[in-house]
Design a protein around this motif. Sequence first.
Motif, PDB file in Angstrom:
ATOM      1  N   GLN A  24      11.606  -1.890  47.369  1.00 36.03           N
ATOM      2  CA  GLN A  24      12.548  -2.545  46.465  1.00 36.03           C
ATOM      3  C   GLN A  24      12.938  -1.637  45.309  1.00 36.03           C
ATOM      4  OE1 GLN A  24      10.410  -6.128  45.480  1.00 36.03           O
ATOM      5  NE2 GLN A  24      11.744  -7.357  46.767  1.00 36.03           N
ATOM      6  N   ASP A  25      11.965  -0.977  44.714  1.00 35.32           N
ATOM      7  CA  ASP A  25      12.246  -0.120  43.567  1.00 35.32           C
ATOM      8  C   ASP A  25      13.105   1.085  43.953  1.00 35.32           C
ATOM      9  OD1 ASP A  25      10.823  -1.887  42.016  1.00 35.32           O
ATOM     10  OD2 ASP A  25       9.028  -0.631  41.878  1.00 35.32           O
ATOM     11  N   LYS A  26      12.868   1.644  45.139  1.00 35.78           N
ATOM     12  CA  LYS A  26      13.628   2.816  45.586  1.00 35.78           C
ATOM     13  C   LYS A  26      15.036   2.439  46.044  1.00 35.78           C
ATOM     14  CE  LYS A  26      11.014   6.615  45.795  1.00 35.78           C
ATOM     15  NZ  LYS A  26      11.279   7.776  45.023  1.00 35.78           N
ATOM     16  N   LEU A  27      15.137   1.349  46.823  1.00 36.62           N
ATOM     17  CA  LEU A  27      16.402   1.006  47.462  1.00 36.62           C
ATOM     18  C   LEU A  27      17.124  -0.167  46.808  1.00 36.62           C
ATOM     19  CD1 LEU A  27      15.251   1.318  51.185  1.00 36.62           C
ATOM     20  CD2 LEU A  27      16.329   3.059  49.757  1.00 36.62           C
ATOM     21  N   GLY A  28      16.445  -0.861  45.906  1.00 36.95           N
ATOM     22  CA  GLY A  28      17.066  -2.014  45.270  1.00 36.95           C
ATOM     23  C   GLY A  28      17.209  -3.198  46.208  1.00 36.95           C
ATOM     24  N   ILE A  29      16.386  -3.266  47.238  1.00 40.03           N
ATOM     25  CA  ILE A  29      16.457  -4.349  48.222  1.00 40.03           C
ATOM     26  C   ILE A  29      15.585  -5.502  47.745  1.00 40.03           C
ATOM     27  CG2 ILE A  29      15.921  -5.008  50.594  1.00 40.03           C
ATOM     28  CD1 ILE A  29      16.327  -2.066  51.367  1.00 40.03           C
ATOM     29  N   VAL A  30      16.161  -6.697  47.709  1.00 42.53           N
ATOM     30  CA  VAL A  30      15.400  -7.867  47.291  1.00 42.53           C
ATOM     31  C   VAL A  30      14.804  -8.580  48.499  1.00 42.53           C
ATOM     32  CG1 VAL A  30      15.560 -10.135  46.196  1.00 42.53           C
ATOM     33  CG2 VAL A  30      16.771  -8.201  45.226  1.00 42.53           C
ATOM     34  N   ASP A  31      15.535  -8.624  49.606  1.00 45.65           N
ATOM     35  CA  ASP A  31      15.111  -9.407  50.760  1.00 45.65           C
ATOM     36  C   ASP A  31      14.320  -8.584  51.766  1.00 45.65           C
ATOM     37  OD1 ASP A  31      16.252 -11.738  49.802  1.00 45.65           O
ATOM     38  OD2 ASP A  31      18.205 -11.243  50.635  1.00 45.65           O
ATOM     39  N   PHE A  32      13.291  -7.896  51.296  1.00 45.57           N
ATOM     40  CA  PHE A  32      12.406  -7.140  52.168  1.00 45.57           C
ATOM     41  C   PHE A  32      11.473  -8.129  52.868  1.00 45.57           C
ATOM     42  CE2 PHE A  32       8.616  -4.564  53.039  1.00 45.57           C
ATOM     43  CZ  PHE A  32       9.194  -3.468  53.658  1.00 45.57           C
ATOM     44  N   PRO A  33      11.301  -8.034  54.198  1.00 43.97           N
ATOM     45  CA  PRO A  33      10.491  -9.032  54.902  1.00 43.97           C
ATOM     46  C   PRO A  33       9.014  -9.000  54.488  1.00 43.97           C
ATOM     47  CG  PRO A  33      11.104  -7.250  56.384  1.00 43.97           C
ATOM     48  CD  PRO A  33      11.817  -6.994  55.080  1.00 43.97           C
ATOM     49  N   MET A  34       8.513 -10.130  54.059  1.00 40.26           N
ATOM     50  CA  MET A  34       7.121 -10.297  53.650  1.00 40.26           C
ATOM     51  C   MET A  34       6.682 -11.691  54.071  1.00 40.26           C
ATOM     52  SD  MET A  34       5.719  -7.762  51.968  1.00 40.26           S
ATOM     53  CE  MET A  34       4.447  -8.450  50.932  1.00 40.26           C
ATOM     54  N   PRO A  35       5.383 -11.920  54.152  1.00 43.05           N
ATOM     55  CA  PRO A  35       4.937 -13.293  54.410  1.00 43.05           C
ATOM     56  C   PRO A  35       5.497 -14.223  53.343  1.00 43.05           C
ATOM     57  CG  PRO A  35       3.102 -11.753  54.540  1.00 43.05           C
ATOM     58  CD  PRO A  35       4.286 -10.989  54.001  1.00 43.05           C
ATOM     59  N   GLN A  36       6.091 -15.316  53.791  1.00 39.67           N
ATOM     60  CA  GLN A  36       6.712 -16.259  52.866  1.00 39.67           C
ATOM     61  C   GLN A  36       6.368 -17.672  53.285  1.00 39.67           C
ATOM     62  OE1 GLN A  36      10.913 -15.524  52.812  1.00 39.67           O
ATOM     63  NE2 GLN A  36      10.688 -13.411  52.175  1.00 39.67           N
ATOM     64  N   PHE A  37       6.532 -18.587  52.356  1.00 37.78           N
ATOM     65  CA  PHE A  37       6.383 -19.995  52.675  1.00 37.78           C
ATOM     66  C   PHE A  37       7.395 -20.790  51.874  1.00 37.78           C
ATOM     67  CE2 PHE A  37       3.597 -19.170  49.140  1.00 37.78           C
ATOM     68  CZ  PHE A  37       3.779 -20.257  48.307  1.00 37.78           C
ATOM     69  N   VAL A  38       7.716 -21.959  52.366  1.00 37.42           N
ATOM     70  CA  VAL A  38       8.660 -22.849  51.704  1.00 37.42           C
ATOM     71  C   VAL A  38       7.931 -24.155  51.435  1.00 37.42           C
ATOM     72  CG1 VAL A  38      10.814 -24.137  51.964  1.00 37.42           C
ATOM     73  CG2 VAL A  38      10.624 -21.834  52.909  1.00 37.42           C
ATOM     74  N   LEU A  39       8.078 -24.666  50.215  1.00 42.34           N
ATOM     75  CA  LEU A  39       7.488 -25.956  49.863  1.00 42.34           C
ATOM     76  C   LEU A  39       8.580 -27.002  49.806  1.00 42.34           C
ATOM     77  CD1 LEU A  39       5.008 -25.097  46.970  1.00 42.34           C
ATOM     78  CD2 LEU A  39       4.470 -25.674  49.321  1.00 42.34           C
ATOM     79  N   LEU A  40       8.404 -28.052  50.548  1.00 40.12           N
ATOM     80  CA  LEU A  40       9.306 -29.192  50.523  1.00 40.12           C
ATOM     81  C   LEU A  40       8.456 -30.430  50.315  1.00 40.12           C
ATOM     82  CD1 LEU A  40      11.446 -28.350  53.677  1.00 40.12           C
ATOM     83  CD2 LEU A  40      12.086 -27.970  51.313  1.00 40.12           C
ATOM     84  N   GLY A  41       8.992 -31.398  49.635  1.00 42.84           N
ATOM     85  CA  GLY A  41       8.253 -32.642  49.467  1.00 42.84           C
ATOM     86  C   GLY A  41       8.951 -33.566  48.506  1.00 42.84           C
ATOM     87  N   SER A  42       8.499 -34.762  48.495  1.00 38.59           N
ATOM     88  CA  SER A  42       9.044 -35.769  47.590  1.00 38.59           C
ATOM     89  C   SER A  42       8.731 -35.396  46.149  1.00 38.59           C
ATOM     90  CB  SER A  42       8.437 -37.135  47.900  1.00 38.59           C
ATOM     91  OG  SER A  42       8.743 -37.512  49.224  1.00 38.59           O
ATOM     92  N   GLN A  43       9.409 -36.081  45.248  1.00 34.98           N
ATOM     93  CA  GLN A  43       9.211 -35.851  43.820  1.00 34.98           C
ATOM     94  C   GLN A  43       7.779 -36.192  43.409  1.00 34.98           C
ATOM     95  OE1 GLN A  43      12.039 -37.978  41.439  1.00 34.98           O
ATOM     96  NE2 GLN A  43      10.838 -37.756  39.589  1.00 34.98           N
ATOM     97  N   SER A  44       7.208 -35.350  42.575  1.00 31.64           N
ATOM     98  CA  SER A  44       5.895 -35.586  41.961  1.00 31.64           C
ATOM     99  C   SER A  44       4.754 -35.718  42.963  1.00 31.64           C
ATOM    100  CB  SER A  44       5.949 -36.833  41.071  1.00 31.64           C
ATOM    101  OG  SER A  44       6.900 -36.675  40.052  1.00 31.64           O
ATOM    102  N   VAL A  45       4.754 -34.836  43.972  1.00 25.22           N
ATOM    103  CA  VAL A  45       3.661 -34.861  44.942  1.00 25.22           C
ATOM    104  C   VAL A  45       2.724 -33.662  44.815  1.00 25.22           C
ATOM    105  CG1 VAL A  45       4.883 -36.289  46.633  1.00 25.22           C
ATOM    106  CG2 VAL A  45       5.053 -33.796  46.766  1.00 25.22           C
ATOM    107  N   GLY A  46       3.011 -32.745  43.846  1.00 25.30           N
ATOM    108  CA  GLY A  46       2.108 -31.633  43.607  1.00 25.30           C
ATOM    109  C   GLY A  46       2.594 -30.282  44.088  1.00 25.30           C
ATOM    110  N   LYS A  47       3.883 -30.148  44.381  1.00 26.50           N
ATOM    111  CA  LYS A  47       4.406 -28.850  44.835  1.00 26.50           C
ATOM    112  C   LYS A  47       4.201 -27.776  43.771  1.00 26.50           C
ATOM    113  CE  LYS A  47       8.482 -30.579  45.481  1.00 26.50           C
ATOM    114  NZ  LYS A  47       8.251 -31.969  45.131  1.00 26.50           N
ATOM    115  N   SER A  48       4.530 -28.092  42.534  1.00 26.81           N
ATOM    116  CA  SER A  48       4.365 -27.113  41.455  1.00 26.81           C
ATOM    117  C   SER A  48       2.902 -26.780  41.229  1.00 26.81           C
ATOM    118  CB  SER A  48       4.968 -27.639  40.147  1.00 26.81           C
ATOM    119  OG  SER A  48       6.363 -27.775  40.281  1.00 26.81           O
ATOM    120  N   ARG A  49       2.028 -27.756  41.321  1.00 29.74           N
ATOM    121  CA  ARG A  49       0.598 -27.500  41.127  1.00 29.74           C
ATOM    122  C   ARG A  49       0.069 -26.566  42.210  1.00 29.74           C
ATOM    123  NH1 ARG A  49       2.541 -30.409  37.545  1.00 29.74           N
ATOM    124  NH2 ARG A  49       3.190 -28.324  37.079  1.00 29.74           N
ATOM    125  N   LEU A  50       0.569 -26.688  43.438  1.00 23.98           N
ATOM    126  CA  LEU A  50       0.151 -25.788  44.514  1.00 23.98           C
ATOM    127  C   LEU A  50       0.581 -24.358  44.202  1.00 23.98           C
ATOM    128  CD1 LEU A  50      -1.106 -25.293  47.281  1.00 23.98           C
ATOM    129  CD2 LEU A  50       1.132 -25.850  48.291  1.00 23.98           C
TER     130      LEU A  50
END
Length: 132
Positions: A24-50
Amino acid sequence: MAGLSNPSKTELLDVLAEVKTRVQDKLGIVDFPMPQFVLLGSQSVGKSRLVESFAGEQFNFISGTLGSRRPTVLEFRNVATCAGSKWSVLDQQTNQWQQLPTQQVMEIVGEAHNKLGHSVSSEAIHVRVESN
């Protein structure tokens, strides 16, 4: 999270983070493939706390509306020499990271969501947290 207590897995994630940082620093690439996860859930179920448990500290994005209006990409980096945590936001115009006080980062993220009003956007805001 118990699987991450294995030292070899932790070392592997550290190496991947270092490779991503250098590319990223050399090429300015933001979307370099790395392990990722997505959090989805109802309001106030603890996503931010996780997410806070991953970050190792408590934070709260400031928003005048309920719910996110755009993706927030949080990048966690383990930096052995880091004293405390350092927060940065990616400037979309310059594609450069700006290190800022935590509170200011929270305000920027909140404003990015608020300025959309009731609409939503697929344009993400990128936040980096460096800590040891």
